[in-house]
Design a protein around this motif. Structure first.
Motif, PDB file in Angstrom:
ATOM      1  N   ASN A 435      43.864  25.724  38.690  1.00 15.69           N
ATOM      2  CA  ASN A 435      43.166  26.259  39.810  1.00 15.69           C
ATOM      3  C   ASN A 435      43.683  25.492  40.811  1.00 15.69           C
ATOM      4  O   ASN A 435      43.931  26.506  42.037  1.00 15.69           O
ATOM      5  N   PHE A 583      43.901  38.651  32.514  1.00 16.00           N
ATOM      6  CA  PHE A 583      43.422  37.351  34.316  1.00 16.00           C
ATOM      7  C   PHE A 583      44.259  38.097  35.167  1.00 16.00           C
ATOM      8  O   PHE A 583      43.331  38.537  35.989  1.00 16.00           O
ATOM      9  N   TYR A 586      42.296  41.499  36.537  1.00 10.92           N
ATOM     10  CA  TYR A 586      40.914  40.910  36.273  1.00 10.92           C
ATOM     11  C   TYR A 586      41.197  40.311  37.777  1.00 10.92           C
ATOM     12  O   TYR A 586      40.214  40.857  38.957  1.00 10.92           O
ATOM     13  N   TRP A 587      42.222  38.894  38.358  1.00  3.10           N
ATOM     14  CA  TRP A 587      41.934  38.800  39.328  1.00  3.10           C
ATOM     15  C   TRP A 587      42.262  39.568  40.631  1.00  3.10           C
ATOM     16  O   TRP A 587      41.883  39.259  41.572  1.00  3.10           O
ATOM     17  N   ARG A 590      39.517  42.114  40.552  1.00  2.00           N
ATOM     18  CA  ARG A 590      38.025  40.948  41.433  1.00  2.00           C
ATOM     19  C   ARG A 590      38.021  40.826  42.964  1.00  2.00           C
ATOM     20  O   ARG A 590      37.065  40.979  44.070  1.00  2.00           O
ATOM     21  N   TYR A 591      39.300  40.008  43.329  1.00  2.00           N
ATOM     22  CA  TYR A 591      39.236  39.688  44.469  1.00  2.00           C
ATOM     23  C   TYR A 591      39.934  40.437  45.616  1.00  2.00           C
ATOM     24  O   TYR A 591      40.031  40.252  46.356  1.00  2.00           O
TER      25      TYR A 591
END
Length: 620
Positions: A435, A583, A586-587, A590-591
């Motif tokens: 990250n 992923f 999802y990112w 989500r963001y």
């Protein structure tokens, strides 16, 4: 036998074969070889343990310390239950208690070891920046200038690049691969003494060079010291210090390398007014930290683990006693390491230097670790940090600074690089290695691009150079807590104990090979495409590195050995597919779209039985 019974037996055999095949494909997590090495006392009955200790002290000539080693073995097997152990005296418990309550209260010799390893890192940093200031004047000394109209300008660019790349060429092709044999024959101290000799004599030779060929040879010799030092020093520290403070010391290599870079820039700034010999003093001054490294290394205890590999157990116990606060701690750690070595030697039996190197690319679990370490190490060069570390003074002169102003700006870069390494001590385990890189690489890309675009500002505009410096400093601030410390920490974790030294040699050789490529090509790149093109090129490489990290680098933060083997058992294709199809959507949701969604995990650690604990950088 009836047909039905036969069918039933056939089905049973088929089912058993299927279970065997499935189990062979899975990771053997509970009885994992690496886990047995890391926690070899797990599950041994007390009576068996005592018999093992008696055999151990009889075999190693330590019979006079049998009671001490029995207490140490019991403590090593159940370290958390020491308060209820009747074998331990109150004085014993006092010292064990202080390992938690006063964990930085360590022996003088242990701190001397830490200081020497920090010196080794500072030497590494200073060696990298001595050429930075020297680049402003040594090309004129040897007729290697590349001003417009010079018919030899292109050739001279390549020669300057080769001279600057010399240490990294020698390190990646020879130096790093000397680590294994040097450590085998001379130990950790002997290897670092070798490195200190080469890092002292070669830099003095650089300052005395009369031709560019002599300067190049001296820089090649410097590489023979830099390569083994970068791979041995972190291992030497990790083997000597207790596990409860090992994590902070793994971080110290990058932090003190950054401090060495700052010292190198400070020396360049202090020596810039000395006239025609300035470049000689700037290159030669790097011997200053190498001298106390060379003289001080034999005042440190040798790695007890190395003594034990050589079957010198009496010497190993003396080393442990110097490195710990009491004899019980020494006996505990020594018996634990002995049991680790027994398991390790059983695994390595019949292997040699070349077979371990071959296995880096042939055993699937290790091959994926090799790929991940290659990605994170090459990314350190792709991000462009070393175009600043090696050539910042030349870049600032091209931007319009005088030589003194350029060296002052370079010093500012070194200061930012060092100060912003400190946040990583707290974020590398909480935020995670992967990250940190995924956050910092896009920011490094745009700051480099912005610095490049600032060269379009007219030279008459007073904002031109300060803006270039500002974005370069901002780039360093993003680099230092991310791609600065992560590569060495990550590479120390991903390789199993049996392949730690070989794996680290591979990782460091990768890093230094591409440092050589960068150092060799940048002068020509700067002449060919200018500052804007060069900065834009490395901004693009940051984007490419971001994609490589996103697809090929698994997260390793706070994972035990069993969990790491589980992580690296996942095929690379499956890991890439998960990142792109699970992923990434999802990112975005989500963001970007701010939807409340849950991420489906790639790994299910509930099925992993861990008998080891996480230790940052402990050679997982």
């Amino acid at each position: 036998m009836s047909t039905e019974d036969k069918r039933s037996n056939d089905e049973k055999v088929s089912y058993d074969e299927e279970r065997v095949e499935q189990n062979s494909r899975a990771v053997d997590l509970a009885n994992n070889v690496q886990a047995r090495i890391q926690n070899p006392l797990y599950g041994i009955p007390r009576s068996t343990l005592m018999k093992n200790v008696e055999a151990f002290v009889a075999d190693k000539g330590l019979e006079d310390k049998i009671d001490l080693f029995k207490k140490g073995a019991v403590l090593a097997q159940n370290p958390k239950d020491f308060e209820s152990m009747p074998e331990l005296t109150e004085d014993d418990k006092y010292h064990i208690r202080r390992e938690t309550t006063n964990r930085w209260s360590q022996s003088r010799d242990l701190y001397l070891t830490v200081v020497i390893c920090s010196l080794a890192a500072a030497v590494q940093g200073w060696d990298q920046t001595g050429s930075n200031g020297a680049n402003l004047s040594f090309p004129q000394e040897f007729g290697l200038t590349s001003e417009p109209g010079n018919p030899d300008a292109e050739k001279n660019d390549w020669i300057v690049g080769v001279i600057n790349a010399g240490p990294y060429i020698a390190s990646c092709l020879v130096g790093c691969w000397l680590t294994d044999p040097l450590n085998h024959f001379f130990g950790r101290r002997g290897t670092l003494f070798w490195c200190g000799i080469f890092c002292t004599i070669s830099v003095i030779g650089q300052g005395l060079a009369q031709t560019w060929q002599q300067l190049f040879v001296c820089r090649l010799l410097l590489g023979l010291g830099m390569g083994p030092k970068a791979t041995t020093s972190p291992v030497f520290a990790a083997e000597n210090v207790p596990a409860n403070i090992r994590g902070g010391l793994v971080m110290s290599w990058q932090m003190w390398t950054a401090f060495g870079i700052l010292l190198g820039f400070s020396a360049n700034l202090a020596l810039q007014g000395t006239g025609a010999i300035a470049w000689r003093l700037e290159l030669g001054s790097a011997f200053l930290p190498a001298v106390p490294l060379t003289l001080g290394i034999y005042f440190c205890p040798e790695s007890p683990r190395w003594y034990m590999k050589k079957d010198r157990y009496a010497d190993a116990f003396k080393s442990f006693c110097r490195l710990r606060n009491c004899d019980l701690q020494a006996a505990r750690d020594m018996y634990y390491v002995h049991c680790q070595l027994v398991e390790e030697m059983a695994v390595l039996k019949g292997s040699n230097y070349f077979s371990r190197f071959y296995e880096l690319f042939t055993i699937p679990r290790i091959r994926r670790a090799t790929l991940a370490s290659w990605v994170v190490m090459i990314a350190q060069q792709m991000c462009g940090i070393n175009i600043i570390a090696f050539y910042s003074s030349s870049i600032f002169v091209n931007a319009g600074y005088s030589s003194k102003q350029a060296l002052l700006a370079s010093w500012g870069f070194g200061l930012v690089n060092w100060l912003f390494a400190f946040p990583a001590v707290w974020t590398i385990d909480s935020f995670g290695r992967r990250n940190l890189l995924l956050f910092t690489f896009p920011n490094m890309a745009w700051t480099l691009l912005a610095a490049g675009f600032c060269f379009y500002i007219p030279e008459a505009n007073s904002a031109r150079v300060p803006l270039i410096a500002f974005f370069i400093f901002l780039f360093a601030a993003f680099y230092s807590p991310g791609e600065g410390p992560v590569p060495f920490t990550y590479s120390a974790e991903v390789f199993p104990l049996t392949h730690r030294e070989m794996g680290m040699s591979w990782a460091v050789a990768t890093c230094l090979f591409w440092a050589a490529v960068l150092s060799l090509t940048f002068p020509r790149l700067l002449s060919a495409v200018g500052s804007v093109g060069a900065f834009g090129f490395y901004a693009g490489l940051n984007v490419a590195a971001f994609i490589m990290i996103f697809l090929l680098m698994p997260e390793t933060k706070q994972r035990t050995l069993e969990e790491l083997d589980y992580v690296f058992a996942v095929p690379t294709a499956k890991h890439m597919s998960y990142q792109t199809t699970v992923f990434l959507p999802y990112w975005v949701r989500r963001y970007v779209l701010f939807q409340k969604v849950e991420l489906q995990p790639l790994y299910n650690f509930d099925e992993v039985e861990s008998i080891t604990v996480f230790e940052k950088g402990a050679g997982h």
